[in-house]
Design an enzyme around this catalytic site. Structure first.
Site, PDB file in Angstrom:
ATOM      1  N   TYR A 103      73.466  72.878  37.670  1.00 33.30           N
ATOM      2  CA  TYR A 103      72.486  73.449  36.629  1.00 33.30           C
ATOM      3  C   TYR A 103      71.165  74.238  37.719  1.00 33.30           C
ATOM      4  CZ  TYR A 103      68.514  72.952  33.078  1.00 33.30           C
ATOM      5  OH  TYR A 103      67.669  72.814  32.441  1.00 33.30           O
ATOM      6  N   ARG A 125      51.981  52.053  32.635  1.00 30.86           N
ATOM      7  CA  ARG A 125      53.004  52.848  33.512  1.00 30.86           C
ATOM      8  C   ARG A 125      54.113  52.178  33.716  1.00 30.86           C
ATOM      9  NH1 ARG A 125      49.284  54.205  37.451  1.00 30.86           N
ATOM     10  NH2 ARG A 125      50.501  52.694  38.748  1.00 30.86           N
ATOM     11  N   LYS A 158      69.397  66.167  25.772  1.00 31.60           N
ATOM     12  CA  LYS A 158      70.578  66.506  24.768  1.00 31.60           C
ATOM     13  C   LYS A 158      71.252  65.613  23.925  1.00 31.60           C
ATOM     14  CE  LYS A 158      69.498  70.289  27.623  1.00 31.60           C
ATOM     15  NZ  LYS A 158      69.944  70.301  29.027  1.00 31.60           N
ATOM     16  N   ASP A 196      75.389  64.602  37.659  1.00 30.29           N
ATOM     17  CA  ASP A 196      74.570  64.883  36.450  1.00 30.29           C
ATOM     18  C   ASP A 196      75.774  64.702  35.495  1.00 30.29           C
ATOM     19  OD1 ASP A 196      73.755  66.455  34.172  1.00 30.29           O
ATOM     20  OD2 ASP A 196      72.726  67.854  35.625  1.00 30.29           O
TER      21      ASP A 196
HETATM   22  C1  LIG Z   1      69.191  70.569  30.200  1.00 27.47           C
HETATM   23  C2  LIG Z   1      70.034  70.297  31.465  1.00 27.47           C
HETATM   24  C3  LIG Z   1      69.191  69.543  32.637  1.00 27.47           C
HETATM   25  C4  LIG Z   1      67.682  69.372  32.265  1.00 27.47           C
HETATM   26  O1  LIG Z   1      67.267  68.781  31.245  1.00 27.47           O
HETATM   27  P1  LIG Z   1      65.740  68.745  30.793  1.00 27.47           P
HETATM   28  O2  LIG Z   1      65.602  67.779  29.751  1.00 27.47           O
HETATM   29  O3  LIG Z   1      65.757  70.136  30.019  1.00 27.47           O
HETATM   30  O4  LIG Z   1      64.966  68.859  31.858  1.00 27.47           O
HETATM   31  C5  LIG Z   1      69.727  69.018  33.633  1.00 27.47           C
HETATM   32  N1  LIG Z   1      71.254  69.184  33.611  1.00 27.47           N
HETATM   33  C6  LIG Z   1      72.117  69.788  32.454  1.00 27.47           C
HETATM   34  C7  LIG Z   1      73.438  70.019  32.940  1.00 27.47           C
HETATM   35  C8  LIG Z   1      71.355  70.514  31.501  1.00 27.47           C
HETATM   36  O5  LIG Z   1      71.944  70.811  30.753  1.00 27.47           O
END
Ligand SMILES: *Cc1c(COP(=O)(O)O)cnc(C)c1O
Length: 402
Positions: free
Chosen positions: A114, A60, A211, A186
């Site tokens: 988001y 873990r 992403k 973020d």
């Molecule tokens: C897609 C996204 C997230 C979340 O990511 P996941 O891996 O889909 O949970 C958070 N912030 C932004 C700006 C995003 O585009």
């Protein structure tokens, strides 16, 4: 692999590749493990004492495949102390917030955040006794007037992933620091290569690695990279919540990382070409792209960012929901789906006004007709092909809008 560089292209290639993790091969192998074995009882008893990342303990807590990726993400972020990995970007955001918030705290969130970040605040955090207030993304140093004695943290996102306003992160962080408030960003759109968040004053920087880091639309993952001050609590919160990513996923994410610099540059070039082309089309009222002069915060983008990635939006000129659907449905090279940052182009209809409470959308000067928005993720296809595809879509929009 001991020579460190501050150049993204070199970091993409070398970061996290420690000899003790890779052996004689280029990539760290996939170490699949739950149990880690000890030589004897004495070593087992010592285990918890040396329970730091990079030390075998139990599955873990990861193994060299995950440690290598986390190490690479830390190295890419100047001023960072460590990185935790999570099974999604949303898990990364939630766990980062949980590592600092306590009942009775006030959290400030940017109004263009988001949507699931808002959802977490409105449900889980509310139940926990944390109050969330939203702020106008263009607030800059004005954030100081929203900070009260109970304000514990500020969650920023730059730019917003639907409307692309660019925030003045250094000004917000300075105001936060003066009041002992934690700043979280973020940073999924820019990655540390285009926006070195910690260097700009952020305490914890979050990526939906799903992403651009992964880059191939085949893995869900999130990361949080923290300064020394917040690293220990980030790590212990993630451990208490049992956060771990699979070594197979970590392997794929690390493989994505190796080409991040060159991919981002291509996404940037292609997206800019398409954004400027869209800007000349009669069917397009406005393009929302941080590198374009009429984007709110464009000057801040020029000051703080080293580049622009491949995600932006545009506003159709008039039309209707059906006409917008006709545009998107006509596209052949653009998939219709969530997420972004992969090699393939995507298009979705968006309605940012649904998610706003602290700032008007559309802004007053955008005009009442400019409300049908489309978000594009520009992939690695040939831009002439993409433009031809978009031109067909706009023709269909024009017919449907009549
Ligand atoms: C897609 C996204 C997230 C979340 O990511 P996941 O891996 O889909 O949970 C958070 N912030 C932004 C700006 C995003 O585009």
């Amino acid at each position: 692999m001991t020579k460190k560089s501050d150049k993204p292209a070199t970091q993409s290639v070398t970061a996290g590749r420690k000899k003790e993790w890779t052996g004689a091969i280029v990539n760290p192998p996939v170490w699949r493990a739950s149990t880690h074995l000890y030589d004897n009882v004495a070593a087992l008893r010592e285990g918890p004492k040396t329970n730091e990342d990079g030390q075998f303990f139990y599955g873990r807590r990861g193994s060299p495949t995950q440690w290598s990726l986390a190490d690479a993400l830390t190295e890419m972020e100047p001023g960072a102390c460590g990185t935790m990995l999570y099974p999604s970007g949303v898990a990364a955001i939630s766990c980062a917030l949980l590592s600092v918030l306590r009942p009775g705290d006030v959290l400030l969130i940017t109004d263009n955040a988001y949507d699931p970040s808002r959802g977490f605040a409105e449900t889980f955090l509310k139940r926990m006794g944390v109050e969330t207030r939203y702020y106008d993304p263009m607030i800059g140093a004005g954030i100081a007037s929203l900070i009260c004695d109970k304000t514990r943290a500020i969650l920023m996102e730059n730019p917003g992933s639907l409307t692309f306003e660019v925030q003045d992160i250094p000004a917000i962080c300075e105001a936060a620091k003066a009041r002992g408030v934690v700043t979280l960003l973020d940073n999924t759109w820019a990655t540390p290569f285009f926006f070195p968040a910690i260097e700009k004053g952020v305490d914890m920087t979050i990526l939906a690695a799903t992403k651009y880091i992964v880059g191939h639309s085949d893995v869900m993952m999130g990361s949080v990279t923290a300064t020394e001050k917040y690293w220990k609590r980030l790590r212990s919160t993630a451990q208490q919540l049992g956060q771990v990513v699979s070594p197979d996923d970590a392997y794929l994410a690390a493989r994505g990382l190796r080409t991040l610099d060159v991919r981002l540059r291509q996404h940037e070039m292609s997206a800019l070409k398409i954004a400027y082309w869209l800007n000349t089309q009669d069917e397009v009222a406005r393009v929302l792209h941080p590198a374009m002069p009429d984007c709110p915060g464009h000057e801040t983008w020029k000051r703080d960012f080293k580049g622009a990635s491949g995600l932006f939006s545009f506003v159709l000129n008039g039309g209707s929901d059906d006409a917008r659907a006709a545009f998107i449905d006509t596209l052949e090279l653009f998939g219709i789906g969530y997420s972004w940052g992969g090699f393939e182009s995507l298009a979705i209809p968006i309605s940012p006004q649904q998610h706003r409470t602290a700032s008007a959308w559309p802004p007053a000067d955008y005009g009442v007709h400019e409300q049908y928005l489309v978000r594009l993720q520009i992939g690695l296809e040939d831009t002439d092909d993409l433009i031809a595809d978009l031109a067909e879509g706009l023709k269909a929009f024009k017919v449907a809008a009549q």
